[in-house]
Motif scaffolding. Sequence first.
Motif, PDB file in Angstrom:
ATOM      1  N   ALA A  85       0.832  -1.208   0.000  1.00  0.00           N
ATOM      2  CA  ALA A  85       0.000   0.000   0.000  1.00  0.00           C
ATOM      3  C   ALA A  85       0.868   1.261   0.000  1.00  0.00           C
ATOM      4  CB  ALA A  85      -0.935   0.006   1.209  1.00  0.00           C
ATOM      5  N   PRO A  86       1.581   1.530  -1.088  1.00  0.00           N
ATOM      6  CA  PRO A  86       2.414   2.740  -1.107  1.00  0.00           C
ATOM      7  C   PRO A  86       1.626   4.017  -0.902  1.00  0.00           C
ATOM      8  CG  PRO A  86       2.282   1.708  -3.295  1.00  0.00           C
ATOM      9  CD  PRO A  86       1.696   0.742  -2.328  1.00  0.00           C
ATOM     10  N   GLN A  87       0.359   4.038  -1.348  1.00  0.00           N
ATOM     11  CA  GLN A  87      -0.458   5.244  -1.195  1.00  0.00           C
ATOM     12  C   GLN A  87      -0.874   5.477   0.247  1.00  0.00           C
ATOM     13  OE1 GLN A  87      -1.563   2.355  -2.062  1.00  0.00           O
ATOM     14  NE2 GLN A  87      -3.738   2.097  -1.700  1.00  0.00           N
ATOM     15  N   HIS A  88      -0.832   4.464   1.084  1.00  0.00           N
ATOM     16  CA  HIS A  88      -1.133   4.637   2.504  1.00  0.00           C
ATOM     17  C   HIS A  88       0.133   4.973   3.286  1.00  0.00           C
ATOM     18  CE1 HIS A  88      -5.201   2.247   2.481  1.00  0.00           C
ATOM     19  NE2 HIS A  88      -5.128   3.178   1.555  1.00  0.00           N
ATOM     20  N   GLN A  89       1.266   4.500   2.814  1.00  0.00           N
ATOM     21  CA  GLN A  89       2.527   4.833   3.471  1.00  0.00           C
ATOM     22  C   GLN A  89       2.952   6.265   3.150  1.00  0.00           C
ATOM     23  OE1 GLN A  89       5.480   1.775   3.531  1.00  0.00           O
ATOM     24  NE2 GLN A  89       7.201   3.188   3.597  1.00  0.00           N
ATOM     25  N   TYR A  90       2.701   6.692   1.929  1.00  0.00           N
ATOM     26  CA  TYR A  90       3.091   8.034   1.485  1.00  0.00           C
ATOM     27  C   TYR A  90       1.911   8.719   0.794  1.00  0.00           C
ATOM     28  CZ  TYR A  90       7.834   6.159   2.119  1.00  0.00           C
ATOM     29  OH  TYR A  90       8.975   5.599   2.623  1.00  0.00           O
ATOM     30  N   PRO A  91       0.887   9.110   1.526  1.00  0.00           N
ATOM     31  CA  PRO A  91      -0.312   9.676   0.888  1.00  0.00           C
ATOM     32  C   PRO A  91      -0.024  10.908   0.032  1.00  0.00           C
ATOM     33  CG  PRO A  91      -0.735   9.177   3.203  1.00  0.00           C
ATOM     34  CD  PRO A  91       0.733   9.019   2.993  1.00  0.00           C
ATOM     35  N   ALA A  92       0.747  11.843   0.567  1.00  0.00           N
ATOM     36  CA  ALA A  92       1.023  13.077  -0.171  1.00  0.00           C
ATOM     37  C   ALA A  92       1.968  12.824  -1.341  1.00  0.00           C
ATOM     38  CB  ALA A  92       1.607  14.129   0.767  1.00  0.00           C
ATOM     39  N   LEU A  93       2.998  12.015  -1.115  1.00  0.00           N
ATOM     40  CA  LEU A  93       3.973  11.730  -2.163  1.00  0.00           C
ATOM     41  C   LEU A  93       3.324  11.017  -3.347  1.00  0.00           C
ATOM     42  CD1 LEU A  93       7.026  11.797  -2.932  1.00  0.00           C
ATOM     43  CD2 LEU A  93       7.176   9.499  -1.915  1.00  0.00           C
ATOM     44  N   VAL A  94       2.554   9.975  -3.065  1.00  0.00           N
ATOM     45  CA  VAL A  94       1.934   9.201  -4.142  1.00  0.00           C
ATOM     46  C   VAL A  94       0.891  10.031  -4.872  1.00  0.00           C
ATOM     47  CG1 VAL A  94       0.490   7.195  -4.654  1.00  0.00           C
ATOM     48  CG2 VAL A  94       2.460   6.959  -3.140  1.00  0.00           C
ATOM     49  N   SER A  95       0.092  10.799  -4.135  1.00  0.00           N
ATOM     50  CA  SER A  95      -0.877  11.661  -4.814  1.00  0.00           C
ATOM     51  C   SER A  95      -0.166  12.704  -5.669  1.00  0.00           C
ATOM     52  CB  SER A  95      -1.801  12.349  -3.796  1.00  0.00           C
ATOM     53  OG  SER A  95      -1.096  13.264  -2.988  1.00  0.00           O
ATOM     54  N   GLY A  96       1.011  13.133  -5.225  1.00  0.00           N
ATOM     55  CA  GLY A  96       1.800  14.063  -6.027  1.00  0.00           C
ATOM     56  C   GLY A  96       2.277  13.438  -7.327  1.00  0.00           C
ATOM     57  N   TYR A  97       2.741  12.187  -7.247  1.00  0.00           N
ATOM     58  CA  TYR A  97       3.124  11.476  -8.470  1.00  0.00           C
ATOM     59  C   TYR A  97       1.935  11.351  -9.416  1.00  0.00           C
ATOM     60  CZ  TYR A  97       7.443   9.848  -6.201  1.00  0.00           C
ATOM     61  OH  TYR A  97       8.667   9.774  -5.580  1.00  0.00           O
ATOM     62  N   ILE A  98       0.780  11.046  -8.841  1.00  0.00           N
ATOM     63  CA  ILE A  98      -0.422  10.875  -9.658  1.00  0.00           C
ATOM     64  C   ILE A  98      -0.777  12.179 -10.356  1.00  0.00           C
ATOM     65  CG2 ILE A  98      -2.922  10.491  -9.535  1.00  0.00           C
ATOM     66  CD1 ILE A  98      -2.300   8.372  -7.356  1.00  0.00           C
ATOM     67  N   HIS A  99      -0.737  13.284  -9.614  1.00  0.00           N
ATOM     68  CA  HIS A  99      -1.061  14.577 -10.217  1.00  0.00           C
ATOM     69  C   HIS A  99      -0.064  14.937 -11.316  1.00  0.00           C
ATOM     70  CE1 HIS A  99      -2.310  18.642 -10.860  1.00  0.00           C
ATOM     71  NE2 HIS A  99      -1.138  19.109 -10.463  1.00  0.00           N
ATOM     72  N   GLU A 100       1.216  14.701 -11.058  1.00  0.00           N
ATOM     73  CA  GLU A 100       2.228  14.999 -12.071  1.00  0.00           C
ATOM     74  C   GLU A 100       1.971  14.188 -13.334  1.00  0.00           C
ATOM     75  OE1 GLU A 100       5.988  16.898 -13.251  1.00  0.00           O
ATOM     76  OE2 GLU A 100       4.413  17.310 -11.780  1.00  0.00           O
ATOM     77  N   PHE A 101       1.673  12.919 -13.149  1.00  0.00           N
ATOM     78  CA  PHE A 101       1.377  12.041 -14.285  1.00  0.00           C
ATOM     79  C   PHE A 101       0.156  12.512 -15.047  1.00  0.00           C
ATOM     80  CE2 PHE A 101      -1.408   8.431 -15.471  1.00  0.00           C
ATOM     81  CZ  PHE A 101      -0.695   7.940 -16.550  1.00  0.00           C
ATOM     82  N   LEU A 102      -0.924  12.784 -14.339  1.00  0.00           N
ATOM     83  CA  LEU A 102      -2.157  13.184 -15.011  1.00  0.00           C
ATOM     84  C   LEU A 102      -2.005  14.516 -15.727  1.00  0.00           C
ATOM     85  CD1 LEU A 102      -4.861  12.137 -12.372  1.00  0.00           C
ATOM     86  CD2 LEU A 102      -4.200  10.928 -14.459  1.00  0.00           C
ATOM     87  N   SER A 103      -1.347  15.453 -15.088  1.00  0.00           N
ATOM     88  CA  SER A 103      -1.213  16.772 -15.712  1.00  0.00           C
ATOM     89  C   SER A 103      -0.270  16.732 -16.915  1.00  0.00           C
ATOM     90  CB  SER A 103      -0.721  17.798 -14.687  1.00  0.00           C
ATOM     91  OG  SER A 103       0.562  17.458 -14.201  1.00  0.00           O
ATOM     92  N   LYS A 104       0.780  15.942 -16.851  1.00  0.00           N
ATOM     93  CA  LYS A 104       1.770  15.909 -17.934  1.00  0.00           C
ATOM     94  C   LYS A 104       1.343  14.994 -19.087  1.00  0.00           C
ATOM     95  CE  LYS A 104       4.585  18.813 -16.122  1.00  0.00           C
ATOM     96  NZ  LYS A 104       5.845  18.432 -15.440  1.00  0.00           N
ATOM     97  N   THR A 105       0.381  14.113 -18.871  1.00  0.00           N
ATOM     98  CA  THR A 105      -0.069  13.241 -19.962  1.00  0.00           C
ATOM     99  C   THR A 105      -1.409  13.686 -20.518  1.00  0.00           C
ATOM    100  OG1 THR A 105      -1.076  11.666 -18.410  1.00  0.00           O
ATOM    101  CG2 THR A 105       1.179  11.231 -19.116  1.00  0.00           C
ATOM    102  N   SER A 106      -1.876  14.851 -20.109  1.00  0.00           N
ATOM    103  CA  SER A 106      -3.081  15.443 -20.683  1.00  0.00           C
ATOM    104  C   SER A 106      -2.726  16.145 -21.980  1.00  0.00           C
ATOM    105  CB  SER A 106      -3.682  16.439 -19.696  1.00  0.00           C
ATOM    106  OG  SER A 106      -4.659  17.238 -20.331  1.00  0.00           O
ATOM    107  N   LEU A 107      -3.582  15.978 -22.990  1.00  0.00           N
ATOM    108  CA  LEU A 107      -3.361  16.694 -24.249  1.00  0.00           C
ATOM    109  C   LEU A 107      -3.375  18.197 -24.033  1.00  0.00           C
ATOM    110  CD1 LEU A 107      -5.328  14.806 -27.029  1.00  0.00           C
ATOM    111  CD2 LEU A 107      -2.871  15.025 -26.778  1.00  0.00           C
TER     112      LEU A 107
END
Length: 311
Positions: free
Chosen positions: A285-307
């Motif tokens: 459960a990496p998202q439970h161990q690092y809630p802010a870090l993992v959500s940050g990775y997710i946001h970076e991914f979503l924002s950078k892979t948006s057209l």
Amino acid sequence: MNRLFPYCMSSSAVLPDSGGSAARDLAVSAAAAHTLYVTVGNDRIGYRRFGRGPMIILANRLRGTLDTWDPLFLDELASRYTVVTVDYPGIAYSTGKMPDAMAMASKFIDEFANAIGAERFVILGWSWGGLVAQTYLLEHTQRVTQAILIGTNPPGHNEIPLQQVFLERAFKPVNDLADEEVLFFEPASEASCAQAKASHERIYARAGVASRIPSTPDEFAPYFTAAQGFHNDEERRRERMEQVDLPILVIAGDHDTSTAGQNWFPLIGKMRQAQFVFLSETGHAPQHQYPALVSGYIHEFLSKTSLDSRK
């Protein structure tokens, strides 16, 4: 300092806007969010929706319920996105029969998305829910903008099997903190155990969490049957994952005793638009161990892979 191993390939996708419905979402925390209900087929399905922005639908783990997501992780996501969590049919707040095939679970996600008025969205799957998410993105690619897979296995045969230490604890009727350290974190790491305690306390701050977690062999059986079919892979999903033209983010821990992150190594380099984050001293459960870090990775991914971000 944790070591991160990123594997990135070129990506492009459309990040959806949840539209006018976003304005009606309540700006509440995950811990305070009310359970909503919608009819899917003949079943009354429990879900929660909160946050603002593009929609992410979360597919849960084996034995997971609306209550067992870490609320801090959900709040971090909801600061930028409309977060939707849902109970599978027959689980916790939902009536019906739990799907015993991934195609059925995928069909449920599609019908649920229709019922709540979601047109295009991000699909996020954790563990067993990651198998659901992979099946869904292959079968309904036109509805998925991007996919996030956390602590899960790819389709087909994987070299590192489920470990005995996980099996010894995973199916107890009730899991305590010591079990969770083994199941979801890295018990050899003091830092990971400290995060396990903090996450446990956040989750169980809501009343009645344990009473709704599936706890009997009959309740476990559909999960096993569906997962076995996914790994038998008669549908050639592993081969199809190499061809799908959709941005996919895989997040894994290096001490996952259930779905070893190392199982992605043979496949990730063959995928067309994949990114891989591998965290050391981290379990299932990496998202439970690092809630802010993992959500940050997710946001970076979503924002950078948006057209939109590439215009």
